[in-house]
Design a protein around this motif. Structure first.
Motif, PDB file in Angstrom:
ATOM      1  N   LEU A  30      25.647 -30.060  -8.886  1.00  0.00           N
ATOM      2  CA  LEU A  30      24.401 -29.294  -8.797  1.00  0.00           C
ATOM      3  C   LEU A  30      23.372 -30.020  -7.950  1.00  0.00           C
ATOM      4  O   LEU A  30      22.692 -29.416  -7.114  1.00  0.00           O
ATOM      5  CB  LEU A  30      23.850 -29.036 -10.198  1.00  0.00           C
ATOM      6  CG  LEU A  30      24.574 -27.995 -11.052  1.00  0.00           C
ATOM      7  CD1 LEU A  30      24.008 -27.975 -12.466  1.00  0.00           C
ATOM      8  CD2 LEU A  30      24.464 -26.609 -10.417  1.00  0.00           C
ATOM      9  N   THR A  43      29.335 -32.082 -13.304  1.00  0.00           N
ATOM     10  CA  THR A  43      28.570 -30.840 -13.126  1.00  0.00           C
ATOM     11  C   THR A  43      27.197 -31.114 -12.548  1.00  0.00           C
ATOM     12  O   THR A  43      26.765 -30.470 -11.576  1.00  0.00           O
ATOM     13  CB  THR A  43      28.434 -30.104 -14.471  1.00  0.00           C
ATOM     14  OG1 THR A  43      29.734 -29.819 -14.986  1.00  0.00           O
ATOM     15  CG2 THR A  43      27.671 -28.799 -14.289  1.00  0.00           C
ATOM     16  N   SER A  88      32.526 -34.265 -17.895  1.00  0.00           N
ATOM     17  CA  SER A  88      32.153 -32.886 -17.563  1.00  0.00           C
ATOM     18  C   SER A  88      30.694 -32.798 -17.147  1.00  0.00           C
ATOM     19  O   SER A  88      30.354 -32.191 -16.121  1.00  0.00           O
ATOM     20  CB  SER A  88      32.420 -31.983 -18.764  1.00  0.00           C
ATOM     21  OG  SER A  88      31.905 -30.686 -18.545  1.00  0.00           O
ATOM     22  N   MET A  89      29.789 -33.442 -17.917  1.00  0.00           N
ATOM     23  CA  MET A  89      28.359 -33.359 -17.605  1.00  0.00           C
ATOM     24  C   MET A  89      28.028 -34.053 -16.302  1.00  0.00           C
ATOM     25  O   MET A  89      27.300 -33.505 -15.463  1.00  0.00           O
ATOM     26  CB  MET A  89      27.551 -33.982 -18.743  1.00  0.00           C
ATOM     27  CG  MET A  89      26.034 -33.826 -18.555  1.00  0.00           C
ATOM     28  SD  MET A  89      25.057 -34.649 -19.818  1.00  0.00           S
ATOM     29  CE  MET A  89      25.291 -36.362 -19.343  1.00  0.00           C
ATOM     30  N   TYR A 109      23.749 -24.759 -18.671  1.00  0.00           N
ATOM     31  CA  TYR A 109      24.882 -25.635 -18.987  1.00  0.00           C
ATOM     32  C   TYR A 109      24.911 -25.965 -20.479  1.00  0.00           C
ATOM     33  O   TYR A 109      25.956 -25.854 -21.133  1.00  0.00           O
ATOM     34  CB  TYR A 109      24.788 -26.917 -18.161  1.00  0.00           C
ATOM     35  CG  TYR A 109      25.850 -27.933 -18.503  1.00  0.00           C
ATOM     36  CD1 TYR A 109      27.138 -27.819 -18.000  1.00  0.00           C
ATOM     37  CD2 TYR A 109      25.549 -29.006 -19.337  1.00  0.00           C
ATOM     38  CE1 TYR A 109      28.116 -28.741 -18.329  1.00  0.00           C
ATOM     39  CE2 TYR A 109      26.523 -29.938 -19.667  1.00  0.00           C
ATOM     40  CZ  TYR A 109      27.798 -29.805 -19.153  1.00  0.00           C
ATOM     41  OH  TYR A 109      28.758 -30.724 -19.482  1.00  0.00           O
ATOM     42  N   GLU A 154      20.361 -26.681 -15.958  1.00  0.00           N
ATOM     43  CA  GLU A 154      20.640 -27.526 -17.117  1.00  0.00           C
ATOM     44  C   GLU A 154      20.594 -26.715 -18.410  1.00  0.00           C
ATOM     45  O   GLU A 154      21.414 -26.911 -19.312  1.00  0.00           O
ATOM     46  CB  GLU A 154      19.637 -28.680 -17.173  1.00  0.00           C
ATOM     47  CG  GLU A 154      19.867 -29.737 -16.097  1.00  0.00           C
ATOM     48  CD  GLU A 154      18.779 -30.784 -16.068  1.00  0.00           C
ATOM     49  OE1 GLU A 154      19.052 -31.921 -15.645  1.00  0.00           O
ATOM     50  OE2 GLU A 154      17.627 -30.468 -16.467  1.00  0.00           O
TER      51      GLU A 154
END
Length: 399
Positions: A187, A183, A179-180, A62, A59
């Motif tokens: 993960l 992602t 996007s978040m 990112y 995180e």
């Protein structure tokens, strides 16, 4: 006259009193400032430490990588080209968006982690992603209103609170949300898959270890040697008892050889085996070993891993002294709720034994493969007890 003299002395020494009082006040002020500075430093240290541990390493990476992209893009939507042309506007805009970004990130992270707690399974990826997008989108819409309002409070930015200003921020937030969420979902899915693989490998190793220990029990040369010695002495003393001993020994080894072919056996079968096994042990140890069985017939058709009771009895014999005047008492009894409890009195040997990968540890590993209910262990200065959940083919037996 005395009053006048005292007055003159007071006037003469008053500047010294004032100086002393001023120094005292300055000293108190410096102490207060130091205390306040220390409090601020400690508070900042606690805040930074908690923030560092709040985010995981992926995180952090990112968000650090997203800041150089989102800060100019966000300020361009808010302020326009003035953000790039005016140094003061650039500094103020960057400071504002930095604070707003991390406020938003903390709130969105809390939302994402809540959704993950609701849908923790890897097979729930689709509903988890959908719910995450919906909730994160709602929070982002509210944060966009808050961000525009904050910008409008700073005249240098030239931002006015209006729907024309909010709409581009919603569009930018939508891109960021997708996007978040994608992602973080990838993960999380990869992390859970890796954990499941590691757990599966660990369970496989424990199962192989259990099979290896079972094979060792099947050909236990120490037990066979002691049994043959006991049989040799019985042949000359009591022929009939020697024949019974041979029958029991054959029954025990037949069960040992068959135990590796089944994951579960009925409690009735395990008790028949353990009765024969105890008789062999008592032939050797005599009254120094006393075993009591109190079993509710309602649980005789329930199941447990083969050789479970042998493991617990051997464990009790291994770690405790057995003498004619200090016998080892072992109690085997069923408990309400579908449990089998094995308790022995504690008479510790002075010699310590290595317990790593002991039979009890292997039995616990076996139960982790077969059931979600773990083995219960209770130890006091007087007794040592192990509680085994009784199982069915589909899982733990319920009364």
């Amino acid at each position: 006259m005395t009053v006048v003299t005292n007055g003159l002395q007071f006037i003469r020494f008053y500047p010294q009193f004032i100086q002393a009082d001023t120094q005292f006040i300055h000293s108190i002020g410096r102490m207060f400032c130091r205390f306040l500075l220390s409090l601020i430093i400690v508070s900042m240290n606690v805040f930074i430490n908690r923030t560092l541990f709040f985010f995981s390493k992926p995180e952090w990476w990112y968000h650090v990588l997203m800041m150089p992209l989102l800060f100019p893009l966000g300020n361009y939507y808010f302020i326009g080209t003035r953000y790039f042309d005016d140094t003061r506007v650039c500094l103020v805009g960057t400071a504002i968006i930095f604070v707003l970004y991390w406020i938003s990130i903390v709130l969105l992270t809390l939302v994402v982690r809540s959704v993950i707690r609701w849908y923790p399974d890897v097979r729930q990826t689709l509903p988890r992603t959908f719910v995450m997008l919906v909730l994160v989108g709602l929070v982002t819409a509210l944060l966009a209103l808050f961000d525009v309002w904050v910008y409008s409070l700073v005249p240098l930015t030239g931002v006015r609170f209006s729907w024309e200003t909010v709409k581009p921020i919603w569009a930018l937030g939508l891109v960021f949300d997708v996007s978040m969420c994608l992602t973080l979902t990838m993960l999380y899915t990869y992390t859970k898959w890796h954990e499941n693989q590691a757990e599966t490998e660990q369970l496989k190793r424990e199962a192989l270890q259990h099979q290896f220990d079972t094979l060792k029990n099947q050909i236990n040369p120490h037990f066979l040697f002691n049994s043959l010695n006991s049989l040799s002495s019985l042949i000359g003393e009591d022929t009939e008892r020697a024949e019974q001993f041979v029958d029991q020994l054959a029954k025990v080894y037949r069960y040992l050889l068959q135990s590796n072919t089944r994951d579960l056996v009925p409690l009735r079968t395990e008790l028949d085996f353990i009765t024969a096994y105890i008789n062999l042990l008592q032939t050797r140890h005599g009254n120094s070993l006393q075993v009591e069985q109190v079993v509710d017939p309602a649980y005789l058709e329930s199941s447990l891993p083969p050789l479970s009771l042998q493991v617990l009895i051997d464990n009790a014999i291994k770690h405790n002294v057995m003498l004619a005047d200090k016998p080892l008492y072992i109690s085997i009894r069923t408990m309400p709720g579908g449990q089998l409890q094995v308790v022995n009195n504690v008479q510790r040997k002075t010699r310590r034994f290595e317990t790593h990968r002991s039979g009890l540890a292997n039995l616990m590993a076996k139960y982790r493969l077969l059931s979600t209910t773990p083995i219960g262990i209770e130890q006091t200065e007087v007794n040592f007890g192990v509680t085994l959940p009784l199982l069915t083919v589909s899982g733990v037996l319920t009364s």
